[in-house]
Design a protein around this motif. Structure first.
Motif, PDB file in Angstrom:
ATOM      1  N   LEU A 129      42.575  13.683   1.891  1.00 55.28           N
ATOM      2  CA  LEU A 129      42.181  12.304   2.201  1.00 55.28           C
ATOM      3  C   LEU A 129      41.793  11.571   0.924  1.00 55.28           C
ATOM      4  CD1 LEU A 129      41.362  10.045   4.230  1.00 55.28           C
ATOM      5  CD2 LEU A 129      39.106  11.140   4.344  1.00 55.28           C
TER       6      LEU A 129
ATOM      7  N   LYS B  77      45.527   5.311  14.660  1.00 54.93           N
ATOM      8  CA  LYS B  77      44.249   5.414  13.974  1.00 54.93           C
ATOM      9  C   LYS B  77      44.471   5.445  12.468  1.00 54.93           C
ATOM     10  CE  LYS B  77      41.635   5.879  17.676  1.00 54.93           C
ATOM     11  NZ  LYS B  77      40.590   4.879  18.052  1.00 54.93           N
ATOM     12  N   SER B  78      43.498   4.907  11.737  1.00 58.11           N
ATOM     13  CA  SER B  78      43.576   4.908  10.276  1.00 58.11           C
ATOM     14  C   SER B  78      42.287   5.476   9.686  1.00 58.11           C
ATOM     15  CB  SER B  78      43.790   3.480   9.760  1.00 58.11           C
ATOM     16  OG  SER B  78      43.731   3.457   8.351  1.00 58.11           O
ATOM     17  N   TRP B  79      42.454   6.319   8.678  1.00 57.25           N
ATOM     18  CA  TRP B  79      41.316   6.871   7.955  1.00 57.25           C
ATOM     19  C   TRP B  79      41.218   6.310   6.541  1.00 57.25           C
ATOM     20  CZ3 TRP B  79      44.090   9.410  11.573  1.00 57.25           C
ATOM     21  CH2 TRP B  79      43.383  10.041  12.593  1.00 57.25           C
ATOM     22  N   LYS B  80      42.337   5.729   6.087  1.00 58.56           N
ATOM     23  CA  LYS B  80      42.337   5.198   4.726  1.00 58.56           C
ATOM     24  C   LYS B  80      43.608   4.379   4.479  1.00 58.56           C
ATOM     25  CE  LYS B  80      41.937   6.686  -0.110  1.00 58.56           C
ATOM     26  NZ  LYS B  80      41.835   7.875  -1.022  1.00 58.56           N
TER      27      LYS B  80
ATOM     28  N   LEU C 294      38.625  15.079   9.729  1.00 59.66           N
ATOM     29  CA  LEU C 294      38.662  13.663   9.329  1.00 59.66           C
ATOM     30  C   LEU C 294      37.759  12.794  10.203  1.00 59.66           C
ATOM     31  CD1 LEU C 294      42.510  13.213   8.695  1.00 59.66           C
ATOM     32  CD2 LEU C 294      40.706  13.498   6.981  1.00 59.66           C
TER      33      LEU C 294
ATOM     34  N   GLY D  94      38.384   8.170  13.006  1.00 59.81           N
ATOM     35  CA  GLY D  94      39.252   7.146  12.436  1.00 59.81           C
ATOM     36  C   GLY D  94      38.982   5.781  13.041  1.00 59.81           C
TER      37      GLY D  94
END
Length: 204
Positions: A47, A85-88, A148, A151
């Motif tokens: 990540l 979904k987004s984490w970055k 993670l 998200g």
């Protein structure tokens, strides 16, 4: 060896050289190595090292060079995702990423209508994915999702026209690559013709 025989041999050699030249154009010189990957980083490190990490469904793909006579395993394939979904690095509901045409050049084999967890890096302003990342079908990425966290749902609603975005003329780097292949083939042809002429003259 008489002159008639020499001329026949020269013609045969020239024909073989021309066939070689044509084959190089149709089946261009490509990277002479297979993709080799080291063990991917754990989810947290992956990540941190990625430009974008998101989950989503493949809804379209574009292979801009699929009808070209000259192709490479490194040709970019554009993949359009509906982002869940987004984490970055992704704040829109749709995003385009690129990967190489073939696994021989470390391209990732995305399938239409399948869901993935994607780890992408940015190159020349484009998001790219390769087979050496932790990118995987969402169904087998449970460990990553657990690490993670939940998200975020993308805030900006967009509808991307992948055909108009990707279906532009080749970038200078791609054109240069194709031109290089043609130049190499031409040089090979000239060298082979030169060697043939020199040998035939020595035999006279």
């Amino acid at each position: 060896m008489n002159k008639a025989t020499v001329k026949r041999n020269e013609k045969r050699i020239v024909i073989l050289i021309v066939m070689l030249f044509i084959s190089v154009l149709i089946y261009p010189i490509d990277k002479g190595y297979a993709c080799s990957c080291s063990q991917p980083d754990p989810p947290k490190e992956a990540l941190k090292g990625s430009s974008a990490v998101f989950s989503g469904k493949v809804i379209d793909t574009v292979d801009r060079n699929k009808n070209n006579e000259i192709q490479s395993s490194a040709d970019p394939i554009a993949i359009l995702f509906d982002v869940d979904k987004s984490w970055k690095g992704v704040d829109q509901t749709q995003v385009i990423v690129y990967t190489e045409r073939s696994s021989a050049s470390c391209g990732y084999g995305f399938s239409l209508n399948e869901e993935y967890l994607v780890y992408a890096y940015k190159d020349d302003g484009e998001l790219r994915v390769n087979a050496c990342s932790r990118t995987a079908p969402l169904s087998v990425a449970k460990e990553d999702i657990q690490v993670l966290g939940k998200g975020e749902t993308p805030a900006e609603q967009v509808t991307l026209d992948i055909e108009s975005i990707v279906g532009q003329e080749k970038s200078p780097s791609e054109s240069a690559q194709n031109n290089t292949q043609i130049y190499i083939a031409f040089i090979m042809l000239v060298l082979l013709l030169t060697v043939t002429i020199i040998r035939s003259r020595r035999k006279k």
